[in-house]
Design a protein around this motif. Sequence first.
Motif, PDB file in Angstrom:
ATOM      1  N   SER A 120      -4.947   7.050  14.980  1.00 56.03           N
ATOM      2  CA  SER A 120      -5.878   6.844  13.882  1.00 56.03           C
ATOM      3  C   SER A 120      -6.882   7.979  13.790  1.00 56.03           C
ATOM      4  N   GLU A 168     -10.313   5.694   9.289  1.00 58.94           N
ATOM      5  CA  GLU A 168      -9.583   4.559   8.727  1.00 58.94           C
ATOM      6  C   GLU A 168      -8.152   4.926   8.350  1.00 58.94           C
ATOM      7  N   LYS A 169      -7.763   6.186   8.579  1.00 57.33           N
ATOM      8  CA  LYS A 169      -6.414   6.637   8.239  1.00 57.33           C
ATOM      9  C   LYS A 169      -5.553   6.701   9.495  1.00 57.33           C
ATOM     10  N   LYS A 170      -4.247   6.667   9.280  1.00 58.80           N
ATOM     11  CA  LYS A 170      -3.326   6.590  10.411  1.00 58.80           C
ATOM     12  C   LYS A 170      -2.135   7.512  10.189  1.00 58.80           C
ATOM     13  N   GLN A 213       0.828  -1.191   0.000  1.00 56.87           N
ATOM     14  CA  GLN A 213       0.000   0.000   0.000  1.00 56.87           C
ATOM     15  C   GLN A 213       0.874   1.257   0.000  1.00 56.87           C
ATOM     16  N   ASP A 239      -3.977   5.956   3.086  1.00 54.88           N
ATOM     17  CA  ASP A 239      -4.394   5.574   4.438  1.00 54.88           C
ATOM     18  C   ASP A 239      -3.336   5.822   5.499  1.00 54.88           C
ATOM     19  N   LEU A 240      -2.111   6.222   5.075  1.00 57.96           N
ATOM     20  CA  LEU A 240      -1.038   6.377   6.049  1.00 57.96           C
ATOM     21  C   LEU A 240      -0.198   7.611   5.749  1.00 57.96           C
ATOM     22  N   GLY A 264      -1.041  -3.883   4.525  1.00 63.10           N
ATOM     23  CA  GLY A 264      -0.716  -2.523   4.934  1.00 63.10           C
ATOM     24  C   GLY A 264       0.602  -2.442   5.677  1.00 63.10           C
TER      25      GLY A 264
END
Length: 288
Positions: free
Chosen positions: A171, A174-176, A124, A157-158, A204
């Motif tokens: 977090s 759903e994102k970090k 990812q 997402d990151l 991930g």
Amino acid sequence: MKDYKIAVIGDIHSNYVGLEKCIEHALSRKADEFLFLGDYISDCPYPQKTMQIVYEMNNNYKCSFIRGNREDYMLNHRKNPKERWTYSSASGSLLYTYENLTEKDFSFFESLDIKGYYEKEGYQPFRYCHGSLVRSNEILEPGAENTVQLMSDLDVDLLVSGHVHFQEEKSYGEKKILHPGAVGVSWYFDGKTQYMMLHGDKNGWEAEFFQLKYDVEKIVKDFENSGLLEKAPYWSKITIHTLRTGKDHNLACLNRAMQLCEEAEGTVTWPDIPEKYWQQAVKEFGII
């Protein structure tokens, strides 16, 4: 698919001793590549030793680099000769660092962006930065409005971000966001040098945080041997205190010294803060 490992190195601040420890540890854990998040220089002595390690890493391992706000300070100072840095607690560390950089260093800094996009087939993608995706000196405090907005707009997402000198995983839906901590001038954990290993697979990325003991007194001794302790006396003492304890008072001492100066003299202009006000501020914070 094997566990792919990325050693994330941030906020070195010329602490080549801590940097050597983190690299040694990451290699012992078979890191596949290295991601450097900027702030390679300033605050600690002998920036040339740190830059030599950076160049060797680039030659010998798979590495990605971005620049931090400290590199921006150096580049901006070079473009603005009217900006006045003096040997004092306010700006002496910056001037010392600037005078110990080479043409190669400035060219390297100029070649870097403040952000990056990581992609590798089968894994990812994620984004990374020093401060934020738009400013190298922006602070992404947990839960702050600017942080929440950035994470809401993020197209992956990151996000991996440095600058704040603490280790965190947080977090936002759903994102970090991940902060790897600081290799040099580290906060918390009694000043142990810090870095992060990212473990990636098809699902991930997961973070593993490290805090490592290293020879702090070696870098402390360099403050005197290099002349930095004399050129930026109280700023150096504050930095040494952080190296030994993990307790950061740099900004608080600066603000207090400026307040004391303004109260006594009616005005204050950085970097013209007499050393007596620094001395009082450092004393109030219990820094010897």
